[in-house]
Write an enzyme that holds these catalytic residues in place. Structure first.
Site, PDB file in Angstrom:
ATOM      1  CG  HIS A   1      95.906  19.436  76.950  1.00 38.66           C
ATOM      2  ND1 HIS A   1      97.166  19.006  76.603  1.00 38.66           N
ATOM      3  CD2 HIS A   1      95.263  18.350  77.420  1.00 38.66           C
ATOM      4  CE1 HIS A   1      97.285  17.712  76.857  1.00 38.66           C
ATOM      5  NE2 HIS A   1      96.148  17.298  77.359  1.00 38.66           N
TER       6      HIS A   1
ATOM      7  CG  ASP B   1     117.656  28.388  66.647  1.00 37.85           C
ATOM      8  OD1 ASP B   1     118.012  27.538  65.798  1.00 37.85           O
ATOM      9  OD2 ASP B   1     116.870  29.329  66.393  1.00 37.85           O
TER      10      ASP B   1
ATOM     11  CB  VAL C   1     114.334  20.078  67.538  1.00 38.84           C
ATOM     12  CG1 VAL C   1     112.883  20.214  67.071  1.00 38.84           C
ATOM     13  CG2 VAL C   1     114.503  20.706  68.921  1.00 38.84           C
ATOM     14  N   PRO C   2     113.766  16.998  65.976  1.00 37.91           N
ATOM     15  CG  PRO C   2     112.019  15.446  66.158  1.00 37.91           C
ATOM     16  CD  PRO C   2     112.873  16.384  66.971  1.00 37.91           C
ATOM     17  CB  THR C   3     112.457  17.346  60.064  1.00 39.46           C
ATOM     18  OG1 THR C   3     112.326  15.927  59.871  1.00 39.46           O
ATOM     19  CG2 THR C   3     113.921  17.761  59.888  1.00 39.46           C
TER      20      THR C   3
END
Length: 608
Positions: A273, A294, A299-301
């Site tokens: 994009h 935070d 949020v996954p790794t």
């Protein structure tokens, strides 16, 4: 920006710049979801009006086509979504005009590469007037079981696999349309499916942001959890971070920002994009993922672990009783289009037209199997083309020359004959070329130029039955039939038609046999003994000589010769030839600017 649900099962759209496939996919989705009315109310095709035929399930429907956006909005006041398939060159102007229509609430811009300055103007106007822009560079959006934009979610098979034909509990927003399809599938595997999904578009300045739609999802009761897929580049994700920190979102948000691999490259990398390139550390995927985590997002790794995060979040909500089980059902089957069914070998259908003379399916048209390039390379003429298209074979050169001579000799016979007269009168009445030509052609028949076939038929029958000229002429007299091809209003035995003489000279010089022509000459000799005007005319010459051409060439069977004469091939020569002259008369009258023709009184016998 809207604060709640954008679409429903009654939402209707106006589709700008007709594209058959995405519209049909929208209608198929409607049928799959059990909608009562099609989601496409009208089509806008600048400069065109009418209807486009499409399918709504098994029913064929006609969708109105309008030439302007204003006309479409006036005709369909309840259609509040504008789907813009214009190119990047005109997308901004048409979208701007659509936003200014009071009935339009949502504009989806599919094109990528829309000038950034134009996009900023659209965004400013939309926000000031509480309207929504999805895109540019978007595939669109979807509300499961209710409405979808264009090609969103791809094929019907993919839609069914992703369970998008009925609503789930997940709100999803992404920058990427392609990755949206991937996430629809992932979400369907580990949750009860999508409630609403939006691809905001991959340009640098999208019309609406990730946080805009996440905040909307937070206000929709049916949405129980939110999935966000961002990408490196830009700072859109930080507005979502701020919303999370401010406590504006009270539903679980599973998020991932793609592009973490960008750090493996030594220099800046432009991904797919326009907005997908890192302009600094804050725009990196790692920094965004960290900030989202935070702020309270799940949020996954890694992207590979994204599915597990979504699954665990959904299961937790289900265990807490916040999500009720959805009753599954089998959606109706979309009827397969006939063309695709034939292509896949599922059905067979009869053809409606048979053609044996030409074929335009290859790289170049073929006449009776002969490619166009071969016709040009070999220097073939009009006679050769006629031999291929009329007789389906390449005739010897003397045959095609004879055909060309016939065309030249019969092209015109002055302005006084009935066909030319009709054409002249019509042209002077101000009619167009085709009308003038046809008015002249309609006079061709047994009394004017249409006796070639009859001359050939009668001469052939008499010769084949071995009738003497006397027997032939007298038998025709007893039947009350004039001998076709014999007789002329002007020419006499001592002033024969020059065209006839030229044809006979060519045949005697080039034809292997002229038996039919010689028989016609004997008939002429007998009829001239009766009256000086019973001379062979051009119809008789062509008719008898064509018999010699067909029989003498050795390329036609007796049955084929009989069929050619009975169908009207030979009259076709006169029609083709005389068309040249009639067109000439039309142009002549128009060039001379001749007034409307009125026949003079003194040339009419008025009687009681």
């Amino acid at each position: 920006m809207a604060t709640g649900q954008l679409f429903s099962r009654t939402t209707q759209a106006l589709f700008y710049n007709y594209k058959q496939l995405p519209i049909q996919r929208m209608l198929d989705f409607d049928f799959l979801c059990g909608r009562e009315t099609p989601s496409v109310a009208g089509i806008i095709n600048p400069g065109a009006e009418g209807f486009q035929k499409l399918f709504f399930g098994q029913e064929e429907i006609a969708i109105p086509v309008h030439s302007t956006i204003e006309a479409a909005c006036a005709a369909h006041p309840t259609a509040d979504v504008f789907i813009n398939f214009a190119s990047y060159r005109s997308a901004a102007a048409s979208s701007n005009l659509a936003l200014k229509q009071p009935t339009i609430r949502v504009v989806a811009i599919i094109a990528e590469g829309v000038p950034e300055a134009d996009t900023k103007e659209l965004i400013a106007y939309a926000r000031a007037n509480n309207k929504v822009v999805i895109g540019p560079a978007t595939v669109g959006g979807i509300q499961a079981g209710a409405f979808k934009i264009g090609d969103t979610a791809g094929t019907i098979d993919n839609i069914i696999q992703c369970k998008l034909y009925r609503p789930g509990s997940v709100g999803f927003v992404s920058k990427s349309g392609g990755m949206s399809n991937e996430l629809y599938n992932t979400i369907a595997r580990v949750t009860d499916g999508i409630y609403e999904g939006i691809a905001i578009g991959g340009d640098v300045f999208p019309g609406s942001t990730l946080s805009d739609h996440v905040l909307r999802f937070n206000n929709i009761p049916q949405v129980k959890m939110i999935v966000v897929l961002g990408e490196l580049g830009g700072r859109d994700e930080y507005s979502l971070v701020e919303a999370l920190k401010a406590g504006k979102i009270n539903k679980p948000v599973c998020a991932w920002v793609s592009g973490t691999c960008a750090r493996l490259f030594k220099s800046e990398v432009q991904f797919g994009h326009a907005g997908a390139k890192s302009g600094g550390e804050m725009e990196s995927a790692q920094a965004k993922n960290q900030a989202l985590g935070d702020a309270g997002a799940i949020v996954p790794t890694s992207y590979e672990a994204f599915e597990t995060s979504i699954k665990e979040t959904f299961q937790k909500l289900a265990e807490e009783g916040k999500i009720s089980p959805i009753k599954e059902f089998t959606p109706p089957q979309i009827p397969e289009d006939l063309n695709s069914a034939i292509k896949s070998g599922k059905v067979r259908a009869p053809t409606h037209i048979i053609s044996t003379i030409s074929d335009d399916r290859g790289e170049e048209p073929c006449y009776a199997g002969v490619p166009m390039s071969t016709i040009i390379e070999k220097g073939m003429g009009v006679g050769d083309v006629i031999s291929l298209l009329w007789f389906k074979r390449s005739l010897p050169r003397y045959c095609t020359q004879f055909i060309e001579i016939c065309i030249m000799l019969c092209a015109d016979h002055g302005p006084c004959v009935s066909g030319a007269h009709n054409t002249i009168v019509t042209a002077r009445a101000g009619k167009d070329l085709v009308s003038s030509l046809v008015s002249g052609l309609l006079t061709i028949g047994p009394r004017f130029g249409g006796a070639i076939d009859d001359a050939a038929r009668y001469f052939k029958d008499a010769y084949d039955r071995k009738l003497s000229p006397y027997e032939f002429v007298e038998s025709m007299k007893k039947k009350g039939i004039r001998v076709p091809g014999i007789g002329h209003r002007i020419k006499r035995g001592d002033n024969k038609d020059k065209r006839v003489e030229l044809l006979q000279l060519f045949a005697r010089t080039n034809f292997p046999s002229t038996k039919y022509m010689e028989y016609a000459v004997e008939v002429e000799t007998y009829t001239l003994s009766k009256a000086n005007n019973l001379v062979m005319n051009v119809d008789g010459a062509i008719g008898s000589l064509f018999l010699d051409l067909l029989a003498g060439s050795g390329m036609f069977t007796k049955q084929e010769i009989d069929e050619i004469i009975s169908i009207g091939y030979l009259n076709g020569l006169f029609v083709l030839a005389r068309s040249i002259g009639l067109i000439g008369h039309t142009f002549d009258q128009k060039r001379l600017k001749q007034p409307l023709y009125r026949h003079p009184w003194e040339d009419v016998l008025y009687t009681k």
